[in-house]
Write an enzyme that holds these catalytic residues in place. Sequence first.
Site, PDB file in Angstrom:
ATOM      1  CE1 TYR A  51       1.631  -6.294  -6.205  1.00 11.04           C
ATOM      2  CE2 TYR A  51       3.459  -6.528  -6.739  1.00 11.04           C
ATOM      3  CZ  TYR A  51       2.630  -6.385  -5.923  1.00 11.04           C
ATOM      4  OH  TYR A  51       4.030  -5.386  -5.471  1.00 11.04           O
ATOM      5  CG  HIS A 109       2.253  -7.795   0.243  1.00 12.09           C
ATOM      6  ND1 HIS A 109       1.149  -7.555  -1.445  1.00 12.09           N
ATOM      7  CD2 HIS A 109       2.053  -6.291  -0.125  1.00 12.09           C
ATOM      8  CE1 HIS A 109       1.515  -7.017  -1.840  1.00 12.09           C
ATOM      9  NE2 HIS A 109       1.533  -5.904  -1.713  1.00 12.09           N
TER      10      HIS A 109
END
Length: 279
Positions: A51, A109
């Site tokens: 991010y 992730h």
Amino acid sequence: MTTVPTFTAHNGFALPAIGLGTYGLNGDAGSAAVASGIGAGYRLVDTAFNYENEGSVGRGVADSDVDRAEIIVTTKLPGRHHPTAKARTSIEESRSRLGIDATDLHLIHWPNPSQDEYVQAWAALVDAQARGVVRQIGVSNFLPEHLERIEQETGVRPVVNQIEVHPFFPQEEQLAYHREHGILTEAWSPLGRAKELLDDAVIREIAVAHDATPAQAVLAWHVARGTVSIPKASSLEHQVANLAAAEIALDDAEVTAITALGQPDGRLFGADPRTHEES
């Protein structure tokens, strides 16, 4: 302040039913939004290496007036860092960027199965937990076959699997598997394709019945199913409204009606964990 229920994993680790997603919350504005959310009552904050906002999230946590021990900070290990040495460095880098002694919850992730390195990544998280660099470890976007393999090869079961869950993609079989094994389900993009979903007649009817917004009705559906949702909200108004959904009690018929909105092609962008590759 809203009372938010908690859900508990196989090892006693607990998460609040609604957390704060931070994808797209960057820079000074992102830090301010995180601090605002914590002030509003959020105790779970979700970010990821990819991010590119771990620094801003960490500053927001530090700038809040809430005791650090009360806040669960989650981040994620990216696909390009699965090999053992890279994973170790990545985990430590995330901790440094966040400015905290240890990440409270660290996830892989995506499994990136074609690379076949996710077991290495999981072993690195197991090691990081043993060293005290992270407190709890889990995964994101793992299928049952991936979950079973990492436990078989390391003896350690994840406490969390963060997956795509929303009314158009309710994931009933995966949630049942998680419940059976004591793995907490976190829902990313819990509002799905928000405009289309929140205009749905079923959602709107249930929202009206509870004097709630459509978004609150969907978040209440997540709570009723025992799923932790992490909606992103940058404004205090939306943060407070999302958190308030934890106190809306849907009945079984309403939960069933929303779940029935599921679609065969309900994924947001076709990200099937069997084939999706995240860098």
